[in-house]
Enzyme design. Structure first.
Site, PDB file in Angstrom:
ATOM      1  N   HIS A  53     -13.400  48.051   4.361  1.00  0.00           N
ATOM      2  CA  HIS A  53     -12.824  47.944   3.022  1.00  0.00           C
ATOM      3  C   HIS A  53     -11.904  49.128   2.720  1.00  0.00           C
ATOM      4  CE1 HIS A  53     -12.870  45.926  -0.852  1.00  0.00           C
ATOM      5  NE2 HIS A  53     -13.006  47.083  -1.451  1.00  0.00           N
ATOM      6  N   HIS A  99     -12.371  40.669  -5.322  1.00  0.00           N
ATOM      7  CA  HIS A  99     -13.708  41.112  -5.720  1.00  0.00           C
ATOM      8  C   HIS A  99     -14.682  39.988  -5.404  1.00  0.00           C
ATOM      9  CE1 HIS A  99     -15.367  44.578  -8.332  1.00  0.00           C
ATOM     10  NE2 HIS A  99     -14.791  45.046  -7.257  1.00  0.00           N
TER      11      HIS A  99
END
Length: 739
Positions: A53, A99
């Site tokens: 990430h 998200h």
């Protein structure tokens, strides 16, 4: 409170680093960089900064394929958001962010904080956010849980966006079984900036203070970045502490205060960055690393809202609504006074050093001391093995699906009732899309359009991706996603400028998934080069799998275009009876991956529809020229459901009808051939339009009618449908499914 953290010996012997997300070889690499074994805090810093990430360690080799340059690019990838030039000293900053993992676990807050995070990315560049879009994926709406996810995600997006006062103007939603346990929530923010105000996220100038601004730090979201870099399992539902909680009113204050600093105090601002994934460690180490500097941070000075927080927790917390500023020495009071006006605290928590080390002090002790570049830049990069999945060859060789359509109008109605095609009004009515009063084209047309105050210009924006095509053929599907985004911009009167990409895929450790990522990137790159829309920002979200089942490859394309004159703004709906209807582009029997195939077969398979990029570019340029010359009354791109759905949608808004004769068989009404546009033209402009298009595959089909009836004829066959019947099905489907 005694420190209960494991010792360096325990971390090594019990392999505690594995629980934090580091592999054995990565842990060995950290030891060799430091020349010793890392302590608990340092292990945490590396585990989060070296997660996919934060480091893109699995995707970097693929991201390098993207074209990122062009004369319109003011800021490419590497900062909070990319920026393109729209003339007059103005730029547009935009980026998409995912998200996904948090939105499955805690859909309202997951979606809300996704919106908050992307807004901070944009205003950290110095841009004022003017619009939000989103791209959502869910499973079929046939279970209470699926309905709950949709309702909560939409409420979260609306709750945050409406409160902060940024209009949510567009987006897309698709429903497929592969997203049942892996919903996707991608949010895009678009901002406007004066080119002279562009900021960098950097911390330089020895001794310059580093200031923490905004909300206090709590224990929410610790390891959020690592959580986003692993596959889900049923236990994953328990990881709620990794989901952050947002406060849009705090963010509104933060936004105004930061823009104030950038606008009026740029001489003393060195750098500014949002605290996003991996919180303070990520923002601070990246700012120092980019400037070739080091940092010393005093954890005791970090504003905390919970007791007894450890340095590890403070550094990794993903509490929302926080920014990091680097300012010139001697100007701290000035900055503090400004933030105080907004009721915000601005606290010095450290300073820039010249030793390129990242040094963390707590209670007077050094609790971490590591090379800053090792955290921010030197994560190992993996060239994962890649392997074509067996399904690809099978799809290539399979006989093309040909639908059996006995009742054309019946199928038409069924398609309009599919949630992916049906009206999304029930969703977007929950968003305030008119706040700020600059929204020129509201949700429901091909692209959203927002006016640029003080000019005759407007910005067109869209998000697109048909992941079914990518499942069949990721390279062709990736190119189609870019082409469709550009088609939507052009249909609205805009010239496509650049894209941001939200790359949502399954587990990259599976060679077949890595193959999908590589091929999709090849397709996206080819289309971006042909259409001159470089990739200027983006996001990668991998490991979208639960219990071994992954999503379709879903690279969401967010595109921005420039409408050079407000008079060019064009929408998809027919305007007046008597206007002449044209179809640009060729219709073939292409049903693989189509909404019709899913409806009739319950699955998708076969070869993706063909895309010829040169033809695509030519048609887009011709249509844009026709719009700019004032020849076009309406234009609509043909996407899911093909010509039949596009024609119906064009009649709905004004309650008109159409009388057309088509150059293809009636069962091809729902083919999804690419590079096609449905256009209407006033009778007095017909000759000029036809002349502009004369050498191309452009067909005069008929006229818009005043009665609410659609008549479609091919040779001797004729089908007739009532506009109002079709519209009530299209408008009623989603509210009915969500009940």
């Amino acid at each position: 409170m005694p420190n209960m953290e494991p010792t360096t010996k325990e971390i090594k012997e019990q392999k505690i680093y594995q629980e934090m997300g580091l592999t054995d070889s990565e842990y060995e690499l950290v030891c060799s960089i430091l020349g010793r074994e890392p302590n608990y805090t340092e292990t945490g810093l590396f585990s989060v900064m070296w997660s996919e990430h934060c480091s893109y360690k699995n995707s970097k080799p693929v991201l390098r394929k993207f074209p990122t340059e062009g004369k319109q690019v003011l800021q490419g990838p590497g900062e909070g958001a990319g920026i393109v030039d729209i003339g007059d000293g103005l730029g547009v900053a935009f980026k998409v962010e995912s998200h996904n993992h948090p939105s499955y676990v805690e859909p309202y807050q997951g979606a809300a904080t996704g919106v908050g995070g992307i807004i901070r990315d944009v205003f950290s560049m110095g841009a004022r956010p003017i619009a939000m879009l989103n791209s959502l994926r869910f499973g079929e709406l046939d279970t209470p849980h699926a309905k709950y996810l949709v309702s909560e995600v939409v409420a979260g997006i609306a709750g945050y966006g409406n409160s902060i006062g940024i209009p949510t103007v567009g987006g897309e939603i698709q429903f497929d079984p592969c997203y049942t346990k892996n919903p996707l929530v991608n949010a895009m923010c678009v901002g406007l900036i004066e080119a002279k105000d562009i900021q960098k996220g950097q911390a330089k100038g020895i001794g310059n203070p580093v200031m923490y601004v905004g909300a206090k730090t709590g224990r929410d979201g610790i390891h959020g970045a690592t959580f986003a870099s692993v596959e889900f399992s049923e236990e994953g539902e328990q990881q709620r502490s990794a989901v952050q909680v947002g406060d849009p009113f705090m963010e509104k204050l933060l936004l105004e205060a930061c823009l104030d600093v950038i606008r009026d105090h740029s001489d003393i601002l060195v750098g500014i960055q949002d605290m996003g994934a991996a919180g303070l460690v990520s923002s601070s180490s990246e700012m120092a690393s980019k400037a070739g500097a080091g940092l010393e941070l005093i954890m005791d000075d970090v504003p905390q809202r919970e007791l007894h927080m450890t340095p590890y927790e403070m550094l990794l917390s993903e509490s929302q609504e926080r920014m990091l500023l680097c300012v010139k020495k001697g100007h701290v009071e000035e900055i503090q006074a400004l933030f105080e006006r907004y009721g915000l605290e601005a606290v010095v928590i450290g300073k820039v050093t010249d030793d390129k080390m990242y040094k963390i002090i707590h209670h007077g002790e050094v609790v971490a001391n590591v090379p800053v570049d090792a955290l921010a830049e030197d994560a190992p990069v993996y060239h994962k093995p890649s392997k074509e999945p067996a399904r690809y060859q099978a799809f290539q060789e399979e006989d093309a699906f040909v639908p059996v359509i006995d009742d054309v109008v019946g199928v038409w109605k069924e398609l309009l009732a599919q949630p992916t095609i049906a009206s999304k009004r029930h969703i977007y009515e929950q968003y305030d899309y008119q706040v700020r009063t600059d929204t020129a084209v509201v949700p429901g047309s091909d692209a959203a359009i927002v006016r640029v105050r003080g000019t005759e210009k407007a910005i067109a924006m869209t998000t697109d991706c048909n992941s079914r095509y990518l499942y069949l053929d990721p390279e062709v599907g990736g190119a189609i996603a870019v082409a469709e985004a550009a088609r939507n911009i052009v249909c609205s009167g805009g010239k496509p400028l650049a894209i941001t990409d939200g790359l949502n895929f399954g587990n990259p450790e599976k060679p077949e998934i890595f193959w999908e990522i590589e091929k999709a990137a090849d397709g996206i790159s080819a289309a971006c080069l042909e259409l001159d829309t470089p990739v200027i920002s983006g996001n990668v979200s991998l490991y979208n799998e639960t219990d071994g089942t992954g999503i379709y490859p879903t690279p969401v394309i967010g595109m921005v275009g420039l409408v050079e004159d407000l008079a060019h703004i064009t929408t998809q709906d027919f305007k007046n009876s008597g206007d002449v209807i044209f179809l640009i582009g060729e219709t073939k029997a292409e049903y693989s991956g189509s909404e019709l195939q899913k409806l009739q077969q319950g699955k998708i398979s076969g070869r993706a529809p063909e895309l010829d990029l040169a033809t695509e570019k030519k048609y887009q340029q011709l249509l844009l020229t026709a719009i700019q010359e004032g020849l076009v009354a309406s234009s609509h791109d043909l996407a899911e459901g093909g010509f039949g759905v596009a024609l119906a949608e064009a009649t709905f808004k004004a309650g008109l009808g159409a009388d057309v004769e088509v150059p293809f068989e009636l069962n091809q009404l729902f083919s999804e051939s690419q590079s096609r546009f449905l256009v209407s033209v006033k009778p007095e402009n017909e000759a000029a339009f036809a002349k502009l298009m004369e050498l191309e595959k452009v067909y005069r089909l008929g006229v818009v009618t005043a009665d609410e009836t659609i008549r479609v004829k091919h040779k001797e066959e004729l089908v007739t449908a009532s506009t109002s019947d079709l519209r009530s099905i299209w408008e009623g489907a989603i509210p009915c499914l969500l009940k």
